[in-house]
Design a protein around this motif. Structure first.
Motif, PDB file in Angstrom:
ATOM      1  N   TYR A   6     -40.121  33.647 -10.999  1.00 40.62           N
ATOM      2  CA  TYR A   6     -40.902  32.484 -10.554  1.00 40.62           C
ATOM      3  C   TYR A   6     -40.218  31.187 -10.999  1.00 40.62           C
ATOM      4  O   TYR A   6     -40.029  30.271 -10.188  1.00 40.62           O
ATOM      5  CB  TYR A   6     -42.327  32.553 -11.124  1.00 40.62           C
ATOM      6  CG  TYR A   6     -43.156  31.309 -10.850  1.00 40.62           C
ATOM      7  CD1 TYR A   6     -43.821  31.148  -9.638  1.00 40.62           C
ATOM      8  CD2 TYR A   6     -43.263  30.293 -11.799  1.00 40.62           C
ATOM      9  CE1 TYR A   6     -44.572  30.003  -9.374  1.00 40.62           C
ATOM     10  CE2 TYR A   6     -44.011  29.151 -11.552  1.00 40.62           C
ATOM     11  CZ  TYR A   6     -44.662  29.015 -10.333  1.00 40.62           C
ATOM     12  OH  TYR A   6     -45.393  27.878 -10.086  1.00 40.62           O
ATOM     13  N   ASP A   7     -39.839  31.112 -12.273  1.00 41.23           N
ATOM     14  CA  ASP A   7     -39.194  29.901 -12.795  1.00 41.23           C
ATOM     15  C   ASP A   7     -37.891  29.609 -12.058  1.00 41.23           C
ATOM     16  O   ASP A   7     -37.617  28.461 -11.702  1.00 41.23           O
ATOM     17  CB  ASP A   7     -38.906  30.057 -14.297  1.00 41.23           C
ATOM     18  CG  ASP A   7     -40.169  30.143 -15.125  1.00 41.23           C
ATOM     19  OD1 ASP A   7     -40.960  29.190 -15.104  1.00 41.23           O
ATOM     20  OD2 ASP A   7     -40.378  31.179 -15.785  1.00 41.23           O
ATOM     21  N   ARG A   8     -37.100  30.643 -11.837  1.00 41.28           N
ATOM     22  CA  ARG A   8     -35.816  30.459 -11.151  1.00 41.28           C
ATOM     23  C   ARG A   8     -36.038  30.022  -9.704  1.00 41.28           C
ATOM     24  O   ARG A   8     -35.306  29.185  -9.184  1.00 41.28           O
ATOM     25  CB  ARG A   8     -34.975  31.731 -11.213  1.00 41.28           C
ATOM     26  CG  ARG A   8     -34.406  32.010 -12.585  1.00 41.28           C
ATOM     27  CD  ARG A   8     -33.211  32.931 -12.537  1.00 41.28           C
ATOM     28  NE  ARG A   8     -33.528  34.271 -12.065  1.00 41.28           N
ATOM     29  CZ  ARG A   8     -33.980  35.261 -12.830  1.00 41.28           C
ATOM     30  NH1 ARG A   8     -34.177  35.053 -14.125  1.00 41.28           N
ATOM     31  NH2 ARG A   8     -34.238  36.447 -12.329  1.00 41.28           N
ATOM     32  N   THR A   9     -37.053  30.580  -9.067  1.00 40.46           N
ATOM     33  CA  THR A   9     -37.350  30.215  -7.673  1.00 40.46           C
ATOM     34  C   THR A   9     -37.779  28.753  -7.576  1.00 40.46           C
ATOM     35  O   THR A   9     -37.342  28.028  -6.676  1.00 40.46           O
ATOM     36  CB  THR A   9     -38.455  31.133  -7.095  1.00 40.46           C
ATOM     37  OG1 THR A   9     -38.025  32.493  -7.197  1.00 40.46           O
ATOM     38  CG2 THR A   9     -38.735  30.816  -5.632  1.00 40.46           C
ATOM     39  N   ILE A  10     -38.611  28.318  -8.506  1.00 41.65           N
ATOM     40  CA  ILE A  10     -39.076  26.924  -8.518  1.00 41.65           C
ATOM     41  C   ILE A  10     -37.892  25.973  -8.703  1.00 41.65           C
ATOM     42  O   ILE A  10     -37.740  24.981  -7.971  1.00 41.65           O
ATOM     43  CB  ILE A  10     -40.138  26.706  -9.626  1.00 41.65           C
ATOM     44  CG1 ILE A  10     -41.448  27.431  -9.274  1.00 41.65           C
ATOM     45  CG2 ILE A  10     -40.382  25.222  -9.886  1.00 41.65           C
ATOM     46  CD1 ILE A  10     -42.161  26.926  -8.036  1.00 41.65           C
ATOM     47  N   ALA A  11     -37.032  26.254  -9.689  1.00 48.25           N
ATOM     48  CA  ALA A  11     -35.879  25.377  -9.949  1.00 48.25           C
ATOM     49  C   ALA A  11     -34.930  25.361  -8.754  1.00 48.25           C
ATOM     50  O   ALA A  11     -34.407  24.308  -8.378  1.00 48.25           O
ATOM     51  CB  ALA A  11     -35.140  25.839 -11.204  1.00 48.25           C
ATOM     52  N   PHE A  12     -34.733  26.527  -8.132  1.00 50.56           N
ATOM     53  CA  PHE A  12     -33.831  26.606  -6.988  1.00 50.56           C
ATOM     54  C   PHE A  12     -34.433  25.877  -5.777  1.00 50.56           C
ATOM     55  O   PHE A  12     -33.714  25.198  -5.035  1.00 50.56           O
ATOM     56  CB  PHE A  12     -33.539  28.070  -6.644  1.00 50.56           C
ATOM     57  CG  PHE A  12     -32.356  28.229  -5.721  1.00 50.56           C
ATOM     58  CD1 PHE A  12     -31.068  27.989  -6.175  1.00 50.56           C
ATOM     59  CD2 PHE A  12     -32.529  28.606  -4.402  1.00 50.56           C
ATOM     60  CE1 PHE A  12     -29.976  28.120  -5.324  1.00 50.56           C
ATOM     61  CE2 PHE A  12     -31.445  28.743  -3.543  1.00 50.56           C
ATOM     62  CZ  PHE A  12     -30.165  28.491  -4.013  1.00 50.56           C
ATOM     63  N   MET A  89     -24.068  22.500  -8.182  1.00 50.20           N
ATOM     64  CA  MET A  89     -23.981  23.422  -9.322  1.00 50.20           C
ATOM     65  C   MET A  89     -22.666  23.242 -10.083  1.00 50.20           C
ATOM     66  O   MET A  89     -22.623  23.358 -11.314  1.00 50.20           O
ATOM     67  CB  MET A  89     -24.149  24.855  -8.846  1.00 50.20           C
ATOM     68  CG  MET A  89     -25.576  25.138  -8.397  1.00 50.20           C
ATOM     69  SD  MET A  89     -25.681  26.627  -7.413  1.00 50.20           S
ATOM     70  CE  MET A  89     -26.721  27.613  -8.424  1.00 50.20           C
ATOM     71  N   ALA A  90     -21.606  22.915  -9.363  1.00 44.91           N
ATOM     72  CA  ALA A  90     -20.315  22.650 -10.017  1.00 44.91           C
ATOM     73  C   ALA A  90     -20.415  21.390 -10.883  1.00 44.91           C
ATOM     74  O   ALA A  90     -19.912  21.347 -12.011  1.00 44.91           O
ATOM     75  CB  ALA A  90     -19.214  22.488  -8.967  1.00 44.91           C
ATOM     76  N   LEU A  91     -21.097  20.356 -10.367  1.00 48.47           N
ATOM     77  CA  LEU A  91     -21.282  19.123 -11.141  1.00 48.47           C
ATOM     78  C   LEU A  91     -22.144  19.375 -12.377  1.00 48.47           C
ATOM     79  O   LEU A  91     -21.870  18.832 -13.450  1.00 48.47           O
ATOM     80  CB  LEU A  91     -21.933  18.043 -10.266  1.00 48.47           C
ATOM     81  CG  LEU A  91     -21.024  17.359  -9.240  1.00 48.47           C
ATOM     82  CD1 LEU A  91     -21.847  16.473  -8.311  1.00 48.47           C
ATOM     83  CD2 LEU A  91     -19.944  16.529  -9.929  1.00 48.47           C
ATOM     84  N   VAL A 175     -29.715  21.557 -13.551  1.00 46.11           N
ATOM     85  CA  VAL A 175     -29.827  21.662 -15.021  1.00 46.11           C
ATOM     86  C   VAL A 175     -31.019  22.563 -15.370  1.00 46.11           C
ATOM     87  O   VAL A 175     -30.925  23.455 -16.221  1.00 46.11           O
ATOM     88  CB  VAL A 175     -29.983  20.256 -15.666  1.00 46.11           C
ATOM     89  CG1 VAL A 175     -30.384  20.363 -17.142  1.00 46.11           C
ATOM     90  CG2 VAL A 175     -28.693  19.460 -15.520  1.00 46.11           C
ATOM     91  N   LEU A 176     -32.145  22.337 -14.683  1.00 42.36           N
ATOM     92  CA  LEU A 176     -33.344  23.161 -14.908  1.00 42.36           C
ATOM     93  C   LEU A 176     -33.057  24.621 -14.572  1.00 42.36           C
ATOM     94  O   LEU A 176     -33.440  25.532 -15.323  1.00 42.36           O
ATOM     95  CB  LEU A 176     -34.501  22.636 -14.054  1.00 42.36           C
ATOM     96  CG  LEU A 176     -35.834  23.373 -14.180  1.00 42.36           C
ATOM     97  CD1 LEU A 176     -36.401  23.239 -15.585  1.00 42.36           C
ATOM     98  CD2 LEU A 176     -36.841  22.865 -13.151  1.00 42.36           C
ATOM     99  N   TRP A 177     -32.380  24.862 -13.451  1.00 42.30           N
ATOM    100  CA  TRP A 177     -32.008  26.221 -13.027  1.00 42.30           C
ATOM    101  C   TRP A 177     -31.239  26.937 -14.140  1.00 42.30           C
ATOM    102  O   TRP A 177     -31.509  28.092 -14.462  1.00 42.30           O
ATOM    103  CB  TRP A 177     -31.196  26.102 -11.732  1.00 42.30           C
ATOM    104  CG  TRP A 177     -30.298  27.241 -11.360  1.00 42.30           C
ATOM    105  CD1 TRP A 177     -28.951  27.307 -11.550  1.00 42.30           C
ATOM    106  CD2 TRP A 177     -30.654  28.466 -10.690  1.00 42.30           C
ATOM    107  NE1 TRP A 177     -28.448  28.489 -11.053  1.00 42.30           N
ATOM    108  CE2 TRP A 177     -29.473  29.210 -10.521  1.00 42.30           C
ATOM    109  CE3 TRP A 177     -31.857  28.989 -10.227  1.00 42.30           C
ATOM    110  CZ2 TRP A 177     -29.446  30.457  -9.905  1.00 42.30           C
ATOM    111  CZ3 TRP A 177     -31.841  30.234  -9.612  1.00 42.30           C
ATOM    112  CH2 TRP A 177     -30.656  30.956  -9.462  1.00 42.30           C
ATOM    113  N   SER A 178     -30.299  26.226 -14.757  1.00 43.56           N
ATOM    114  CA  SER A 178     -29.538  26.813 -15.864  1.00 43.56           C
ATOM    115  C   SER A 178     -30.442  27.065 -17.072  1.00 43.56           C
ATOM    116  O   SER A 178     -30.330  28.093 -17.743  1.00 43.56           O
ATOM    117  CB  SER A 178     -28.384  25.893 -16.282  1.00 43.56           C
ATOM    118  OG  SER A 178     -27.382  25.903 -15.311  1.00 43.56           O
TER     119      SER A 178
END
Length: 205
Positions: A6-12, A89-91, A175-178
């Motif tokens: 869920y967290d990863r989906t929200i950040a993505f 994502m690279a940045l 950043v959140l995704w990471s």
């Protein structure tokens, strides 16, 4: 701390929403103002209690969730969205490796927060201020994200401000995704799970 799909989906979805709006602005000169406001506010959410707190609510990420389900495929618009995501994502990786840049970013966002007491985030001056943070701190980290769109639109200062402000918001979501454990392998091997989660969220909002 354990983070969920869920967290990863929200950040993505946050990343997807930001780059989808970049695409809209670059092509048409404008985008959904409520979704834009959500993304600009996410830049200021430096101490959220949970992942969704960065954006407000699941409903505030509808465009991002729809983009996840619809745009990330083999189509030309999907390819453009994917290209933006890869660039963002690279940045983020370059930014996270630079403590000096992270400190600068924190300072500039702090200034931005103080300015929101007197100005609306969607005011042209505020959009310009947010864009300058991207230009001064993120862009020099490279590689530069090439934004495609309507040439006449891309020459307009207010369009450039919105594009850069949204790219900063996209990096904030990266950043959140990471932070919630998102990794490249999740895009390759965990994408199906995230898409299923996105569909569930769309159905209930």
């Amino acid at each position: 701390m354990a983070y969920s799909i869920y967290d990863r989906t929200i950040a993505f979805a946050g990343m997807c929403q930001a780059v989808k709006l970049v695409q809209d602005v670059a092509r048409n000169g404008n985008c959904d103002s409520a979704a834009l406001s959500t993304m600009l506010n996410s830049i200021m959410a430096t101490d959220p209690s949970d992942t969704i707190g960065v954006y407000g609510s699941e409903a505030d990420l509808r465009i991002g969730l729809e983009s996840m389900v619809r745009d990330i495929d083999g189509s030309s618009s999907g390819n453009e969205i994917t290209r933006y995501l890869v660039g963002v994502m690279a940045l983020e990786r370059k930014l996270s490796a630079r403590r000096d840049s992270m400190a600068q970013l924190g300072d500039r966002v702090g200034t931005l927060k103080r300015q929101t007491v007197h100005f609306n985030l969607l005011d042209e001056q505020m959009l310009s201020n947010i864009a300058s943070i991207y230009l001064d701190i993120i862009s020099p980290l490279g590689p530069r994200i090439q934004v495609s769109g309507t040439p006449a639109q891309l020459q307009l200062p207010n369009v450039q401000h919105r594009v850069r402000a949204l790219l900063l918001a996209a990096v904030r979501s990266a950043v959140l995704w990471s932070q919630v454990g998102g990794k490249r392998r999740h895009l390759l091997f965990g994408r199906k799970q995230m898409l299923e989660q996105a569909k569930i969220l769309l159905a209930r909002n």
